[in-house]
Scaffold this motif. Structure first.
Motif, mmCIF file in Angstrom:
data_model
loop_
_atom_site.group_PDB
_atom_site.id
_atom_site.type_symbol
_atom_site.label_atom_id
_atom_site.label_comp_id
_atom_site.label_asym_id
_atom_site.label_seq_id
_atom_site.Cartn_x
_atom_site.Cartn_y
_atom_site.Cartn_z
ATOM 1 N N GLY A 25 5.243 9.433 8.694
ATOM 2 C CA GLY A 25 5.072 8.362 8.120
ATOM 3 C C GLY A 25 5.162 6.859 8.663
ATOM 4 O O GLY A 25 4.483 6.180 8.940
ATOM 5 N N PHE A 26 6.649 6.882 9.141
ATOM 6 C CA PHE A 26 7.080 5.560 9.737
ATOM 7 C C PHE A 26 6.293 5.450 10.771
ATOM 8 O O PHE A 26 5.655 4.512 11.294
ATOM 9 C CB PHE A 26 8.362 5.769 10.184
ATOM 10 C CG PHE A 26 8.882 4.613 10.957
ATOM 11 C CD1 PHE A 26 9.496 3.578 10.189
ATOM 12 C CD2 PHE A 26 8.909 4.645 12.236
ATOM 13 C CE1 PHE A 26 10.077 2.532 10.717
ATOM 14 C CE2 PHE A 26 9.445 3.594 12.970
ATOM 15 C CZ PHE A 26 10.043 2.522 12.121
ATOM 16 N N MET A 78 5.947 11.130 2.843
ATOM 17 C CA MET A 78 5.366 10.650 3.842
ATOM 18 C C MET A 78 5.117 9.069 3.859
ATOM 19 O O MET A 78 5.378 8.125 4.728
ATOM 20 C CB MET A 78 4.021 11.331 4.356
ATOM 21 C CG MET A 78 3.412 10.724 5.387
ATOM 22 S SD MET A 78 1.778 11.778 5.754
ATOM 23 C CE MET A 78 1.401 10.777 7.380
ATOM 24 N N ALA A 79 4.846 8.586 2.303
ATOM 25 C CA ALA A 79 4.738 7.320 2.317
ATOM 26 C C ALA A 79 5.862 6.456 2.433
ATOM 27 O O ALA A 79 5.917 5.298 2.523
ATOM 28 C CB ALA A 79 4.139 7.321 0.598
ATOM 29 N N ALA A 80 7.076 7.077 2.026
ATOM 30 C CA ALA A 80 8.322 6.356 2.073
ATOM 31 C C ALA A 80 8.672 6.000 3.818
ATOM 32 O O ALA A 80 9.077 4.824 3.637
ATOM 33 C CB ALA A 80 9.336 7.211 1.510
ATOM 34 N N GLY A 81 8.306 6.904 4.524
ATOM 35 C CA GLY A 81 8.429 6.400 5.907
ATOM 36 C C GLY A 81 7.442 5.419 6.343
ATOM 37 O O GLY A 81 7.831 4.530 7.018
ATOM 38 N N SER A 82 6.248 5.546 5.824
ATOM 39 C CA SER A 82 5.380 4.672 5.995
ATOM 40 C C SER A 82 5.662 3.006 5.523
ATOM 41 O O SER A 82 5.606 1.961 6.146
ATOM 42 C CB SER A 82 3.932 4.876 5.372
ATOM 43 O OG SER A 82 3.390 6.014 5.973
ATOM 44 N N LEU A 123 8.783 2.116 5.043
ATOM 45 C CA LEU A 123 9.826 1.607 5.949
ATOM 46 C C LEU A 123 9.157 0.981 7.334
ATOM 47 O O LEU A 123 9.629 -0.031 7.804
ATOM 48 C CB LEU A 123 10.661 2.688 6.321
ATOM 49 C CG LEU A 123 11.954 2.194 7.451
ATOM 50 C CD1 LEU A 123 12.756 0.970 6.718
ATOM 51 C CD2 LEU A 123 12.844 3.447 7.842
ATOM 52 N N GLY A 124 8.269 1.678 7.831
ATOM 53 C CA GLY A 124 7.616 1.110 9.024
ATOM 54 C C GLY A 124 6.858 0.116 8.652
ATOM 55 O O GLY A 124 6.664 -1.132 9.452
ATOM 56 N N ALA A 125 6.060 -0.158 7.361
ATOM 57 C CA ALA A 125 5.582 -1.663 7.087
ATOM 58 C C ALA A 125 6.633 -2.606 7.205
ATOM 59 O O ALA A 125 6.365 -3.853 7.616
ATOM 60 C CB ALA A 125 4.886 -1.240 5.854
ATOM 61 N N LEU A 126 7.673 -2.352 6.470
ATOM 62 C CA LEU A 126 8.705 -3.400 6.274
ATOM 63 C C LEU A 126 9.137 -3.884 7.733
ATOM 64 O O LEU A 126 9.485 -4.828 7.802
ATOM 65 C CB LEU A 126 9.847 -3.059 5.407
ATOM 66 C CG LEU A 126 9.618 -2.893 4.034
ATOM 67 C CD1 LEU A 126 10.838 -2.160 3.135
ATOM 68 C CD2 LEU A 126 9.095 -4.029 3.439
ATOM 69 N N PHE A 145 1.031 -1.134 -0.017
ATOM 70 C CA PHE A 145 -0.225 -0.033 0.065
ATOM 71 C C PHE A 145 0.810 1.243 0.040
ATOM 72 O O PHE A 145 0.639 2.150 -0.587
ATOM 73 C CB PHE A 145 -0.941 0.002 1.079
ATOM 74 C CG PHE A 145 -1.846 1.345 1.360
ATOM 75 C CD1 PHE A 145 -3.145 1.158 0.674
ATOM 76 C CD2 PHE A 145 -1.630 2.229 2.194
ATOM 77 C CE1 PHE A 145 -4.028 2.371 0.850
ATOM 78 C CE2 PHE A 145 -2.284 3.513 2.299
ATOM 79 C CZ PHE A 145 -3.476 3.408 1.483
ATOM 80 N N ASN A 146 1.994 1.222 0.969
ATOM 81 C CA ASN A 146 2.891 2.433 0.734
ATOM 82 C C ASN A 146 3.876 2.431 -0.073
ATOM 83 O O ASN A 146 4.223 3.688 -0.499
ATOM 84 C CB ASN A 146 3.439 2.435 2.277
ATOM 85 C CG ASN A 146 2.559 2.812 3.507
ATOM 86 O OD1 ASN A 146 1.989 3.857 3.387
ATOM 87 N ND2 ASN A 146 2.064 1.760 4.063
#
Length: 425
Positions: free
Chosen positions: A329-330, A275-279, A281-284, A161-162
């Motif tokens: 985002g993260f 913001m999506a790039a931080g999200s 990384l958080g998802a991974l 998604f991100n």
């Protein structure tokens, strides 16, 4: 060196272990295409509303409210349908309906007759579809991979998604600047068909279907079930508060880009991409989770989100805004996944559709009111004031939850100690 490479390879394989499931692999592929189109559309819709309304924050808040009001009012009904009907069929119908809606808007934009009211109607109808699609999709993940792979698959779903959030806004901004909004809306219509195609390609006999809820699958039964579970009430309460005040970036980011930094559509896309790039990384990071997260993880990540969201309001330059949005985002993704996993992995499978519908209501359904509150503050004072409000209220709510959790643990410890002393005595 060879051992280190082996360990890295094992970690990588473990991170993507749900992708070994054919049905989930198909679904993820279709979702990357579909969600990329959706995020391209987010950029276009926001810019279109600002152009048609003369940069009105209230107009932007209104279209956001119209899109999310059906989620607030009807998602519990959508969760009831998910517990009673075949989830794959519901998702197929929902995505086909989204295709039709996007095609109609594309025609209006391409012919030049689009008006602000048309965008309002489109947003409202898309919200109606989402009220069914979102809880169904969330509860369908376990049917594709089974309960053991659910945390990994859920985190990977957030990752793709991100990934789409990174590519979609950047591409949407570039296309908006080069070819205009009409072709982008048309691409969004085509992207929904990708999900329809992969859903029909799935093998039904490989789905881990849960038993359909017996009887009438009443909404009130789901509400009573959640109310009887304090371990579900706290994360849902945090999600409600942060969703209401903190998660209004669809409103604040275009205003920040256009009115504070006075950027182009392509630069606005970069803010969303940061913001999506931080999200992503958080998802991974959350793909390594193998079980239900502790309550402290949920509360701690909520505190971190409130702090980073407040920093966005402070950012003095465009570059600083990109940096703080990456951090936000993260933390937003990490918190969302922690709350999601704690609620979903702690729920009865026969009630999961209704429980995740309630999760959707408190997370996305609060957006209409939140958009109006933050939009009103942004119009009356400044967009920075709106960002500060969202971040500080989220931080305060998380702090109260942290104190409450600590007091609850201390009370349980004292009770256990008292029982032990009484028994020894």
């Amino acid at each position: 060196m060879k051992r280190e490479k082996t360990l890295v390879g094992k970690a990588f394989t473990s991170m993507f272990r749900s992708m070994r499931v054919r049905n989930y692999r198909l679904f993820a592929t279709g979702q990357v295409v579909s969600v990329s189109g959706t995020w391209m559309m987010v950029v276009v819709q926001d810019w279109l509303v600002l152009d048609l309304s003369g940069n009105s924050a209230i107009a932007l808040a209104t279209v956001t409210s119209l899109q999310f009001t059906p989620i607030l009012l009807l998602t519990l009904l959508g969760g009831r349908l998910a517990d009673r009907l075949d989830k794959r069929t519901l998702l197929t119908v929902s995505n086909a309906a989204s295709t039709g809606l996007a095609l109609i808007l594309a025609i209006l934009v391409l012919t030049g007759i689009v008006r602000l009211g048309h965008v309002y109607v489109f947003a409202s109808c898309l919200g109606l579809v989402s009220a069914v699609e979102v809880p169904t999709r969330m509860s369908f993940v376990q049917e594709m991979v089974g309960p053991q792979l659910l945390p990994n698959a859920s985190a990977l779903s957030a990752a793709y998604f991100n990934t789409a959030r990174v590519a979609g806004p950047a591409l949407g901004g570039l296309l908006l600047a080069s070819v205009g909004p009409g072709p982008v809306v048309l691409l969004n219509a085509a992207s929904f068909l990708a999900t329809v195609a992969v859903l029909r390609m799935m093998r039904s006999d490989e789905l881990h279907r849960t038993a359909l809820s017996p009887g009438r699958a009443r909404i009130v039964d789901g509400l009573r079930y959640v109310a009887s579970r304090p371990d579900l009430v706290l994360p849902l309460s945090l999600v409600a508060a942060i969703g209401l005040f903190g998660m209004n970036f669809e409103l604040t980011l275009p205003l920040l880009a256009k009115t504070v930094f006075e950027t182009s559509p392509a630069a606005f896309g970069l803010l969303t991409t940061a913001m999506a790039a931080g999200s992503l990384l958080g998802a991974l990071v959350t793909t390594t989770r193998s079980g239900r997260p502790a309550q402290g993880v949920v509360v701690g990540s909520a505190v971190a989100f409130g702090a980073t969201a407040t920093l966005v309001g402070w950012a003095p330059t465009f570059t600083a805004a990109m940096g703080t949005l990456f951090l936000t985002g993260f933390t937003s993704l990490y918190f969302s996944q922690a709350a999601n996993h704690r609620v979903q992995l702690g729920s009865d499978p026969t009630l999961r559709g209704r429980v995740m519908a309630l999760h959707t209501v408190v997370f996305l359904g609060t957006t209409p009111l939140g958009a109006l509150i933050i939009g009103g503050i942004s119009d009356a004072y400044s967009v920075r004031a709106g960002l500060y409000t969202g971040g500080l209220v989220s931080l305060a709510t998380a702090a109260v939850a942290a104190i409450s959790t600590k007091l609850h643990h201390r009370r349980r410890h004292n009770q256990a100690t008292h029982r032990f002393e009484h028994t020894e005595g």
